[in-house]
Design a protein around this motif. Structure first.
Motif, PDB file in Angstrom:
ATOM      1  N   PHE A  60       0.766  -1.200   0.217  1.00  0.00           N
ATOM      2  CA  PHE A  60       0.050   0.008   0.001  1.00  0.00           C
ATOM      3  C   PHE A  60       0.932   1.419   0.192  1.00  0.00           C
ATOM      4  CE2 PHE A  60      -2.585   3.321   2.379  1.00  0.00           C
ATOM      5  CZ  PHE A  60      -3.495   3.393   1.444  1.00  0.00           C
ATOM      6  N   GLY A  61       1.822   1.400   1.117  1.00  0.00           N
ATOM      7  CA  GLY A  61       2.826   2.365   1.094  1.00  0.00           C
ATOM      8  C   GLY A  61       3.649   2.693  -0.329  1.00  0.00           C
ATOM      9  N   PHE A  62       4.277   1.564  -1.039  1.00  0.00           N
ATOM     10  CA  PHE A  62       4.936   1.732  -2.144  1.00  0.00           C
ATOM     11  C   PHE A  62       4.113   2.210  -3.189  1.00  0.00           C
ATOM     12  CE2 PHE A  62       8.158  -0.885   0.152  1.00  0.00           C
ATOM     13  CZ  PHE A  62       9.205  -0.149  -0.498  1.00  0.00           C
ATOM     14  N   GLY A  63       2.738   1.434  -3.280  1.00  0.00           N
ATOM     15  CA  GLY A  63       1.867   1.997  -4.512  1.00  0.00           C
ATOM     16  C   GLY A  63       1.430   3.364  -4.432  1.00  0.00           C
ATOM     17  N   LEU A  64       0.946   3.725  -3.357  1.00  0.00           N
ATOM     18  CA  LEU A  64       0.520   5.259  -3.046  1.00  0.00           C
ATOM     19  C   LEU A  64       1.731   6.225  -3.400  1.00  0.00           C
ATOM     20  CD1 LEU A  64      -1.401   5.222   0.291  1.00  0.00           C
ATOM     21  CD2 LEU A  64      -2.237   5.657  -2.092  1.00  0.00           C
ATOM     22  N   TYR A  65       2.963   5.844  -2.916  1.00  0.00           N
ATOM     23  CA  TYR A  65       3.986   6.584  -3.397  1.00  0.00           C
ATOM     24  C   TYR A  65       4.421   6.614  -4.861  1.00  0.00           C
ATOM     25  CZ  TYR A  65       8.530   8.925  -3.342  1.00  0.00           C
ATOM     26  OH  TYR A  65       9.758   9.893  -3.556  1.00  0.00           O
ATOM     27  N   GLU A  66       4.272   5.338  -5.499  1.00  0.00           N
ATOM     28  CA  GLU A  66       4.600   5.574  -7.049  1.00  0.00           C
ATOM     29  C   GLU A  66       3.501   6.142  -8.012  1.00  0.00           C
ATOM     30  OE1 GLU A  66       5.962   1.813  -8.604  1.00  0.00           O
ATOM     31  OE2 GLU A  66       7.920   2.078  -7.890  1.00  0.00           O
ATOM     32  N   LEU A  67       2.249   6.045  -7.184  1.00  0.00           N
ATOM     33  CA  LEU A  67       1.067   6.780  -8.098  1.00  0.00           C
ATOM     34  C   LEU A  67       1.103   7.962  -7.807  1.00  0.00           C
ATOM     35  CD1 LEU A  67      -1.725   3.978  -7.264  1.00  0.00           C
ATOM     36  CD2 LEU A  67      -0.533   4.547  -9.409  1.00  0.00           C
ATOM     37  N   PHE A  68       1.174   8.573  -6.483  1.00  0.00           N
ATOM     38  CA  PHE A  68       0.953  10.016  -6.322  1.00  0.00           C
ATOM     39  C   PHE A  68       2.503  11.183  -6.229  1.00  0.00           C
ATOM     40  CE2 PHE A  68      -2.879   8.142  -4.792  1.00  0.00           C
ATOM     41  CZ  PHE A  68      -3.760   8.915  -5.448  1.00  0.00           C
ATOM     42  N   ILE A  69       3.387  10.360  -6.059  1.00  0.00           N
ATOM     43  CA  ILE A  69       4.609  11.093  -5.833  1.00  0.00           C
ATOM     44  C   ILE A  69       5.641  11.040  -6.991  1.00  0.00           C
ATOM     45  CG2 ILE A  69       6.521  11.825  -4.336  1.00  0.00           C
ATOM     46  CD1 ILE A  69       3.552  12.440  -2.993  1.00  0.00           C
ATOM     47  N   SER A  70       6.274   9.884  -6.968  1.00  0.00           N
ATOM     48  CA  SER A  70       7.232   9.513  -8.003  1.00  0.00           C
ATOM     49  C   SER A  70       7.615   8.120  -8.169  1.00  0.00           C
ATOM     50  CB  SER A  70       8.513  10.420  -7.589  1.00  0.00           C
ATOM     51  OG  SER A  70       9.634  10.068  -8.516  1.00  0.00           O
ATOM     52  N   GLN A  71       8.118   7.774  -9.261  1.00  0.00           N
ATOM     53  CA  GLN A  71       8.708   6.374  -9.338  1.00  0.00           C
ATOM     54  C   GLN A  71       9.823   5.989  -8.568  1.00  0.00           C
ATOM     55  OE1 GLN A  71       7.363   3.782 -11.071  1.00  0.00           O
ATOM     56  NE2 GLN A  71       5.629   5.149 -11.679  1.00  0.00           N
ATOM     57  N   ILE A  72      10.131   5.030  -7.987  1.00  0.00           N
ATOM     58  CA  ILE A  72      11.179   4.837  -6.991  1.00  0.00           C
ATOM     59  C   ILE A  72      12.426   4.552  -7.761  1.00  0.00           C
ATOM     60  CG2 ILE A  72      12.060   3.489  -4.971  1.00  0.00           C
ATOM     61  CD1 ILE A  72       9.371   3.171  -3.941  1.00  0.00           C
ATOM     62  N   ASP A  73      13.377   5.274  -7.972  1.00  0.00           N
ATOM     63  CA  ASP A  73      14.331   5.278  -9.236  1.00  0.00           C
ATOM     64  C   ASP A  73      15.256   3.852  -8.627  1.00  0.00           C
ATOM     65  OD1 ASP A  73      13.644   7.489 -10.372  1.00  0.00           O
ATOM     66  OD2 ASP A  73      14.870   8.455  -9.243  1.00  0.00           O
ATOM     67  N   ILE A  74      15.558   3.823  -7.443  1.00  0.00           N
ATOM     68  CA  ILE A  74      16.436   2.628  -6.854  1.00  0.00           C
ATOM     69  C   ILE A  74      15.718   1.339  -7.317  1.00  0.00           C
ATOM     70  CG2 ILE A  74      15.811   2.574  -4.677  1.00  0.00           C
ATOM     71  CD1 ILE A  74      18.887   2.070  -4.049  1.00  0.00           C
ATOM     72  N   ALA A  75      14.397   1.328  -7.272  1.00  0.00           N
ATOM     73  CA  ALA A  75      13.436  -0.009  -7.273  1.00  0.00           C
ATOM     74  C   ALA A  75      13.704  -0.488  -8.689  1.00  0.00           C
ATOM     75  CB  ALA A  75      12.325   0.339  -6.946  1.00  0.00           C
ATOM     76  N   GLN A  76      13.843   0.637  -9.840  1.00  0.00           N
ATOM     77  CA  GLN A  76      13.718   0.210 -11.100  1.00  0.00           C
ATOM     78  C   GLN A  76      15.034  -0.434 -11.574  1.00  0.00           C
ATOM     79  OE1 GLN A  76      11.027   1.229 -12.991  1.00  0.00           O
ATOM     80  NE2 GLN A  76      10.325   1.939 -11.172  1.00  0.00           N
ATOM     81  N   LYS A  77      15.943  -0.349 -10.911  1.00  0.00           N
ATOM     82  CA  LYS A  77      17.420  -1.041 -10.998  1.00  0.00           C
ATOM     83  C   LYS A  77      17.221  -2.294 -10.535  1.00  0.00           C
ATOM     84  CE  LYS A  77      19.720   3.507 -10.958  1.00  0.00           C
ATOM     85  NZ  LYS A  77      20.344   4.269 -10.049  1.00  0.00           N
ATOM     86  N   SER A  78      16.451  -2.671  -9.570  1.00  0.00           N
ATOM     87  CA  SER A  78      16.461  -4.122  -8.890  1.00  0.00           C
ATOM     88  C   SER A  78      15.472  -5.273  -9.675  1.00  0.00           C
ATOM     89  CB  SER A  78      15.792  -3.833  -7.472  1.00  0.00           C
ATOM     90  OG  SER A  78      15.613  -5.016  -6.872  1.00  0.00           O
ATOM     91  N   ALA A  79      15.783  -6.315  -9.705  1.00  0.00           N
ATOM     92  CA  ALA A  79      15.080  -7.204 -10.320  1.00  0.00           C
ATOM     93  C   ALA A  79      14.179  -7.817  -9.498  1.00  0.00           C
ATOM     94  CB  ALA A  79      16.061  -8.677 -10.593  1.00  0.00           C
ATOM     95  N   ALA A  80      14.027  -7.507  -8.045  1.00  0.00           N
ATOM     96  CA  ALA A  80      13.050  -7.687  -7.233  1.00  0.00           C
ATOM     97  C   ALA A  80      11.976  -6.730  -7.261  1.00  0.00           C
ATOM     98  CB  ALA A  80      13.505  -8.102  -5.887  1.00  0.00           C
TER      99      ALA A  80
END
Length: 189
Positions: A103-123
């Protein structure tokens, strides 16, 4: 001609003022999305808290098992059932913590910004959210898993006195299996 020119200038000035007011208002309106950070932060804190509580519960179960088998405490009646019930309770807390994280990650990505460090991770695929519907789907799946685990915990602690109770248990298990099947029917894996 001079009056017409003045009217056009006046119209242009009104338009510029409206544009400035509109720009300021839209900027303020857009920046209110940062209030979502409250939900993000407290979802993360709640998830971390549940991870800690569940881990302490598992630690306590481990200590109880160690003490029971090495004779440091008196043997506990229905030991296996109690241990399994406590571990299932911990799994339930872990799953609820995961709901809060998604829920927290989803809200952040939907309303604030993509999580740049997560984009580099395979997980990152599990926490990657592109729409509100995708967030709801992921949350629904985990919440249904929480309900299944909760059902399992209650089913273990229920005493079954006759065949009708066993029939009800079988119907409930069939219902859970069907719901689990339909949840994953549309998945790509």
């Amino acid at each position: 001609m001079k009056e017409q020119h003045t009217e056009q200038e006046h119209f242009q000035m009104d338009r510029e003022n409206t544009s400035i007011i509109e720009t300021l208002f839209e900027g303020a309106l857009w920046n209110t999305r940062f209030f979502v950070l409250l939900a993000v932060i407290f979802s993360m804190l709640g998830g971390i808290s549940l991870f800690v509580v569940a881990s302490v519960d598992v630690w306590n179960v481990s200590v109880t098992v160690f003490n029971n088998y090495f004779g440091y405490t008196e043997h506990i009646a229905n030991f296996h059932e109690k241990i399994v019930t406590e571990l299932i309770g911990a799994v339930d807390l872990y799953l609820i913590a995961i709901v809060l994280f998604i829920f927290g990650f989803g809200l952040y990505e939907l309303f604030i910004s993509q999580i740049d460090i997560a984009q580099k991770s395979a997980a990152s695929k599990i926490l990657e959210i592109h729409s509100l519907d995708e967030l709801k789907d992921k949350l629904a799946k985990v919440i249904i898993m929480v309900l299944i685990v909760g059902f399992f915990k209650r089913a273990m602690n229920t005493s079954y006195t006759g065949p009708i109770d066993m029939l009800y248990l079988s119907i409930a298990i069939l219902g859970l299996a069907l719901s689990f099947y339909f949840i994953h029917k549309g998945d790509k894996h």
